[in-house]
Design an enzyme around this catalytic site. Sequence first.
Site, mmCIF file in Angstrom:
data_model
loop_
_atom_site.group_PDB
_atom_site.id
_atom_site.type_symbol
_atom_site.label_atom_id
_atom_site.label_comp_id
_atom_site.label_asym_id
_atom_site.label_seq_id
_atom_site.Cartn_x
_atom_site.Cartn_y
_atom_site.Cartn_z
ATOM 1 N N HIS A 253 -9.594 -1.406 -15.992
ATOM 2 C CA HIS A 253 -8.273 -1.789 -16.937
ATOM 3 C C HIS A 253 -8.394 -2.895 -17.551
ATOM 4 O O HIS A 253 -9.021 -3.464 -17.179
ATOM 5 C CB HIS A 253 -7.224 -1.199 -16.185
ATOM 6 C CG HIS A 253 -5.330 -1.227 -16.841
ATOM 7 N ND1 HIS A 253 -5.084 -2.488 -17.567
ATOM 8 C CD2 HIS A 253 -5.365 -0.251 -17.138
ATOM 9 C CE1 HIS A 253 -4.194 -2.629 -18.463
ATOM 10 N NE2 HIS A 253 -4.255 -0.803 -17.792
ATOM 11 N N GLU A 308 -2.871 5.602 -15.293
ATOM 12 C CA GLU A 308 -4.028 6.901 -16.422
ATOM 13 C C GLU A 308 -4.567 7.956 -15.236
ATOM 14 O O GLU A 308 -4.097 9.314 -15.294
ATOM 15 C CB GLU A 308 -4.775 7.223 -17.115
ATOM 16 C CG GLU A 308 -4.636 6.253 -18.076
ATOM 17 C CD GLU A 308 -3.216 6.645 -18.866
ATOM 18 O OE1 GLU A 308 -2.890 7.162 -19.202
ATOM 19 O OE2 GLU A 308 -2.396 5.795 -19.862
#
Length: 365
Positions: A253, A308
Amino acid sequence: MIAKGLEGVTAAETGISHIDGAKGHLVYRGQWAKDLALHHTFEEAAYLLWHGTLPTPDQLAELHEDLVQQRRLTPELRRLLDALPRSTPLMSALQCAVSSLAGDESAWPPTRWQALQLTALLPVITAYRYHQLSGTPWDEENHGEMGHAAHYLFLLFGRPATPAQIRAMNAYMVLAMEHGLNASTFAARVVASTESDIYSAVGAAIGAMKGPLHGGAPTGVIRLLDAIGAPDQAEPVLRAMLERGERLMGFGHRVYKTRDPRAEALRDVCAGLAGGDPWLDLAVHTERTAIRLLAEYKPGRELYTNVEFYAAAVMRAAGMPASLFTPTFTAARIVGWTAHVLEQAAGNRIYRPQSLYTGVMPSAT
Ligand SMILES: CC(C)(COP(=O)(O)OP(=O)(O)OC[C@H]1O[C@@H](n2cnc3c(N)ncnc32)[C@H](O)[C@@H]1OP(=O)(O)O)[C@@H](O)C(=O)NCCC(=O)NCCS
């Protein structure tokens, strides 16, 4: 100095949420988002974002009742959706439907009632459009006993979801509800700052969310889980990918350089439902293996699961096709958008940044 993409620019004060990517913190109005996802319902978290405190039992019962009343497709909305071409994407249909709710009396300032109305309606509009496009029967029975997440799943699939699916979807919707000044929330605040109505602000936010760089469906994660198929295949499949130098979708991320608190919370929920759903089991096992292999192949890079990954697993476990991923994210994020619109209205100043002209000047006469 130009801050491309406004990176590093602080453009609003907010009491709604706080993100600290280095520490892995996500706070909604003084509460850990993770705790809210694990121990509270969508309705409680929405109340917190709109009002600033968790609801009392009476306030919660009233909110539930109001949401149940509002989660009906009016004949006007139905006619509007029926008139749209089949080629109109689901997100664009949502945008049209939301814009059509504006009326003369709804202009300014925005109200909490409008926030609630939009939150109640987005799942209904999404489900109606989904059935319209897939040619499946639409059952609009309003089960007042069902909470928000459970009712959304019921509308989509025409039958009650399992307790595991409901719990996972509730946790996902709480964690996807709010995330600071992201592109769609900023779009909503910019429109609200012109003293336009909340429906126009949310319409703009839906447009921003539709873009693949923001609300794009986590199809890469689904492809990864599909390729693995069963827990005992996780290690060979992931190892082969890393040997080929490929990236594992759903890991790493840009902001969170430690564990993403949203992924952590969803993992805890999914692990707690072990045996409740094969997709959630596969996701939990795949994550454990992937973290171990990423530490082996990419030592020191601090690569952890991003939201996600579990978002895809939860939606897949609920039986959703990829076309519903972004609309479902939207049905959760509506709470954050509307909270920001209300906050913007309470201390408004129109957004008007500068631009730097790089074109030519007229020649001197
Ligand atoms: C999200 C992402 C773009 C963040 O990237 P970033 O913080 O800029 O990190 P970098 O691209 O600089 O990568 C740093 C190192 O970690 C590796 N890495 C990062 N994410 C990886 C992943 N998911 N799988 C394998 N390796 C990964 C890179 O190969 C790089 O290795 P190197 O130092 O040997 O070159 C990246 O982690 C990624 O591509 N993840 C997969 C896609 C994904 O899950 N997207 C959804 C995000 S919400």
